[in-house]
Structure formats: C-alpha cells, structure tokens
Write an enzyme that holds these catalytic residues in place. Structure first.
Site, PDB file in Angstrom:
ATOM      1  N   LYS A 279      32.804 -64.740  -7.825  1.00  0.00           N
ATOM      2  CA  LYS A 279      32.301 -63.402  -8.163  1.00  0.00           C
ATOM      3  C   LYS A 279      30.779 -63.306  -7.964  1.00  0.00           C
ATOM      4  O   LYS A 279      30.064 -64.307  -8.104  1.00  0.00           O
ATOM      5  CB  LYS A 279      32.710 -63.009  -9.581  1.00  0.00           C
TER       6      LYS A 279
ATOM      7  N   LYS B  98      24.615 -62.857 -11.466  1.00  0.00           N
ATOM      8  CA  LYS B  98      23.157 -62.851 -11.499  1.00  0.00           C
ATOM      9  C   LYS B  98      22.587 -64.250 -11.689  1.00  0.00           C
ATOM     10  O   LYS B  98      21.422 -64.467 -11.473  1.00  0.00           O
ATOM     11  CB  LYS B  98      22.592 -61.868 -12.508  1.00  0.00           C
TER      12      LYS B  98
ATOM     13  N   LYS C 267      31.278 -72.338 -16.138  1.00  0.00           N
ATOM     14  CA  LYS C 267      29.828 -72.485 -16.371  1.00  0.00           C
ATOM     15  C   LYS C 267      29.474 -73.915 -16.756  1.00  0.00           C
ATOM     16  O   LYS C 267      28.439 -74.431 -16.364  1.00  0.00           O
ATOM     17  CB  LYS C 267      29.346 -71.520 -17.453  1.00  0.00           C
TER      18      LYS C 267
HETATM   19  P1  ATP Z   1      26.086 -64.322 -15.348  1.00  0.00           P
HETATM   20  O1  ATP Z   1      26.492 -64.664 -13.958  1.00  0.00           O
HETATM   21  O2  ATP Z   1      24.701 -64.726 -15.709  1.00  0.00           O
HETATM   22  O3  ATP Z   1      27.122 -64.713 -16.363  1.00  0.00           O
HETATM   23  P2  ATP Z   1      26.906 -61.733 -14.730  1.00  0.00           P
HETATM   24  O4  ATP Z   1      26.333 -61.361 -13.422  1.00  0.00           O
HETATM   25  O5  ATP Z   1      28.343 -62.153 -14.786  1.00  0.00           O
HETATM   26  O6  ATP Z   1      25.987 -62.780 -15.398  1.00  0.00           O
HETATM   27  P3  ATP Z   1      27.042 -60.320 -17.226  1.00  0.00           P
HETATM   28  O7  ATP Z   1      25.873 -59.956 -18.039  1.00  0.00           O
HETATM   29  O8  ATP Z   1      27.790 -61.515 -17.675  1.00  0.00           O
HETATM   30  O9  ATP Z   1      26.678 -60.509 -15.688  1.00  0.00           O
HETATM   31  O10 ATP Z   1      28.015 -59.092 -17.116  1.00  0.00           O
HETATM   32  C1  ATP Z   1      27.715 -57.754 -17.429  1.00  0.00           C
HETATM   33  C2  ATP Z   1      28.928 -56.908 -17.107  1.00  0.00           C
HETATM   34  O11 ATP Z   1      29.119 -56.871 -15.689  1.00  0.00           O
HETATM   35  C3  ATP Z   1      30.231 -57.455 -17.680  1.00  0.00           C
HETATM   36  O12 ATP Z   1      31.049 -56.375 -18.086  1.00  0.00           O
HETATM   37  C4  ATP Z   1      30.859 -58.181 -16.533  1.00  0.00           C
HETATM   38  O13 ATP Z   1      32.262 -58.269 -16.637  1.00  0.00           O
HETATM   39  C5  ATP Z   1      30.444 -57.288 -15.381  1.00  0.00           C
HETATM   40  N1  ATP Z   1      30.390 -58.051 -14.140  1.00  0.00           N
HETATM   41  C6  ATP Z   1      29.651 -59.163 -13.914  1.00  0.00           C
HETATM   42  N2  ATP Z   1      29.813 -59.595 -12.671  1.00  0.00           N
HETATM   43  C7  ATP Z   1      30.689 -58.756 -12.077  1.00  0.00           C
HETATM   44  C8  ATP Z   1      31.254 -58.693 -10.781  1.00  0.00           C
HETATM   45  N3  ATP Z   1      30.950 -59.580  -9.868  1.00  0.00           N
HETATM   46  N4  ATP Z   1      32.112 -57.678 -10.494  1.00  0.00           N
HETATM   47  C9  ATP Z   1      32.412 -56.751 -11.440  1.00  0.00           C
HETATM   48  N5  ATP Z   1      31.918 -56.755 -12.696  1.00  0.00           N
HETATM   49  C10 ATP Z   1      31.065 -57.746 -13.017  1.00  0.00           C
END
Ligand code: ATP
Ligand code: LTN
Length: 298
Positions: free
Chosen positions: A207, A210, A119
């Site tokens: 990955k 969002k 990040k």
């Molecule tokens: P950001 O990209 O803003 O960090 P994010 O999309 O990774 O956000 P989080 O709020 O950080 O979302 O994650 C919420 C939950 O979803 C966590 O348990 C995280 O491990 C899971 N998660 C996030 N992205 C993935 C993914 N691509 N595949 C599986 N699990 C995910």
C-alpha cells in the site's frame, strides 16, 4: 467548533498519524469520506500523535507534522465550523481508557494484527525483529479502540488497512459490555468500495504509505505538481501494455486506473474503453495532467 450531541445525527470518529506527509492514499481512502460525512453527521477528526510515537520521532519535527496534518485536513475540504479537529494528547482520557481496555485485551488478540506484523518486521524500524519493537507499537490498536469508544462513535471512516483494528475495537467493546454491563456503543467501519487501498507507485503489491522508504512510493498532497507528474510517469507498470483493470494480473495499471477514476470521476470501465489501442505512455501522460490539476486546486 463544539459538538451538539443532542441532535440524533450519527457520530463519526477518525484520525491520521502525524508520521509524515499525507498522500493520495490517505486522501482517497479516508479524507474524501470525511468530507462527504461532515454535512450529515457529528464528526470528530483527530491527529493521533500518541500513535505516531510508537516509532521514534524527532520532537520538533513531530510538532510541525501535527500542524501539517491539520493543514491537510483543511486543504482537503474539512470545514472546522462543521467538525471538531483536535490533537489526541490534549485529551488525557484517551490514554486512560486505553489502559482500562488493555486489561480486557488479550495478547492473542494483538498477535493477530497484520499491521503490527508488517511494521515490526520492516528492516529499517528499530532493529527489524518483533522482539526489539516497542510495546507501544504492539499495543497501538488498543489505543485506537480507546479513541473510538470514548465518543460513542457510530462509524469509523478509514482505509482498508484499518478494518482489522476497528474489528478489534468491536471485540473489546463487546467483551467489556459482557463482563461489566452496557457501557460502549459498538462502532461500524466505513470503507470505500473504490480507493480503500491505494498501492505504492514503486511497488503495486504494497500500500501507498507515508513511512515508505522512497518518496517515489507516494504522491504527497504537498508535492509540487511537476514533481508529482514525474512520479506518475516513472510509476511501475505491468508486463503487457493493455489498459485493463485486473487486480491480480495487472496490479500496477489497475492501481493507476483507480487513482485516475477517483480524481476524474470517470469510471474504470469508461477508462478501459477510452484507452483501447493506446499504451501506458498515453495513459500516464493524461493521469499526470489530472494529478497536476488536482494538486494545483487543493
Ligand atoms: P503509515 O504508513 O505511517 O502507517 P499511512 O500512510 O498508512 O501511515 P495513516 O495515518 O496510518 O497513514 O492513515 C490515515 C488514514 O489513511 C487511515 O484511515 C488509513 O486507513 C488511510 N490510508 C492509509 N494509507 C492508505 C492507502 N494506501 N490507501 C487508502 N487508504 C489509506
Ligand atoms: N490507526 C490509524 C490512525 C488512528 C485512527 C484512530 C483511525 C488512530 N486512532 C481512530 C480511526 C479511528 C492509522 O494508522 N491510520
């Protein structure tokens, strides 16, 4: 809902940042586990707004997103009569314990965190160099440790990207217990065998996220079914056109197969068989239909 912690069911804690719309990765990696766990455990699901402000947020937008995360929890099948749902900043003990744990955590522990490294080096984030990102982003895993340890958590259901943070939580808890006596329960991480790391549709080496710069990266749970279908049809594919699961050589189709398998309940092996002799176009068309029905139902 109030928790009755006198029963001896395990305590489950997890959270999502209100940093954008929830996507299929969040759903398949984390939320589906939560839904399964809510019947046999004491579940606490948080909207971690203090984590979201480690990068710049628009206050009004943030308030709206907090509610959107709760709506996504409910739409995914989380039952508010069975679990506790709350906003992290409503309970001041999270930041208080984070400070105490800060005095146990070492800079060297945090320097190892791969999410921070990723990040902090994103070009569109706060200047793009490690020196110019917030201290909050660096310290983010310690606040997460506080979230978990505050509730005597047994298990933390998350996606693969959060495993390292739960390991740090265990390290901090063990270190604290060693130095000051038995205070914290040591939590376990719960990660799905399949779906723990759903990759971006536009780049299967990263990955699904969002905070991705392009909405072509993810299927948002709020996407209109037709839009989501278009994203699937436009998803990046690998060079040879065989429908085969091979994470190393064919990361793009393997990712789409994982999504298809989890949404349809058909195993990856069976998908390989069903699509023998067919191409990416046929596969994507069927997956697009599956994604459309999933979004229409949720
Ligand atoms: P950001 O990209 O803003 O960090 P994010 O999309 O990774 O956000 P989080 O709020 O950080 O979302 O994650 C919420 C939950 O979803 C966590 O348990 C995280 O491990 C899971 N998660 C996030 N992205 C993935 C993914 N691509 N595949 C599986 N699990 C995910
Ligand atoms: N860091 C997590 C969100 C998060 C969390 C938690 C998850 C904050 N506190 C406690 C599980 C338990 C993320 O970015 N997905």
């Amino acid at each position: 809902m109030e928790l009755n912690l006198k029963n001896n069911k395990p305590i489950i804690f997890s959270g999502v940042q209100p940093s954008g719309v929830l996507h299929l990765g969040n759903y398949l990696g984390a939320l589906t586990q939560w839904v399964e766990m809510q019947n046999q455990s004491n579940c606490i699901f948080c909207v971690v707004d203090y984590h979201a402000i480690t990068v710049k947020q628009e206050p009004k937008e943030l308030s709206r997103r907090i509610l959107d995360v709760v709506k996504a929890y409910l739409a995914s099948g989380i039952n508010p009569e069975k679990v506790v749902i709350f906003q992290q900043s409503d309970i001041t003990a999270h930041t208080e314990l984070a400070w105490i744990l800060n005095c146990i955590a070492r800079v060297a522990d945090l320097n190892k965190m791969t999410q921070f490294k990723e990040k902090a080096c994103l070009p569109d984030r706060q200047g793009g160099s490690k020196e110019s990102v917030s201290v909050g982003l660096f310290d983010y895993p310690v606040l997460m440790a506080a979230d978990i340890l505050l509730y005597n958590t047994d298990s933390v259901p998350v996606g693969d990207d959060q495993v390292q943070h739960v390991e740090l939580t265990r390290t901090l808890a063990q270190r604290f217990n060693r130095e000051y006596g038995q205070v914290f329960k040591i939590p376990e991480v719960a990660v799905r065998k399949q779906g723990a790391r759903i990759m971006g549709l536009d780049d299967p080496t990263k990955k699904m996220s969002k905070s991705a710069s392009s909405p072509a990266n993810y299927i948002a749970l709020t996407d209109a079914p037709e839009i989501a279908a278009k994203k699937i049809m436009r998803a990046v594919t690998d060079s040879s056109s065989k429908i085969k699961y091979d994470l190393k050589k064919k990361p793009a189709i393997s990712n789409l197969m994982t999504i298809y398998s989890l949404l349809s309940g058909v195993s990856v092996k069976k998908l390989e068989k069903d699509y023998q002799g067919k191409g990416y176009g046929d596969f994507k068309k069927d997956l697009a239909e599956t994604v459309k029905s999933f979004l229409a139902e949720h």
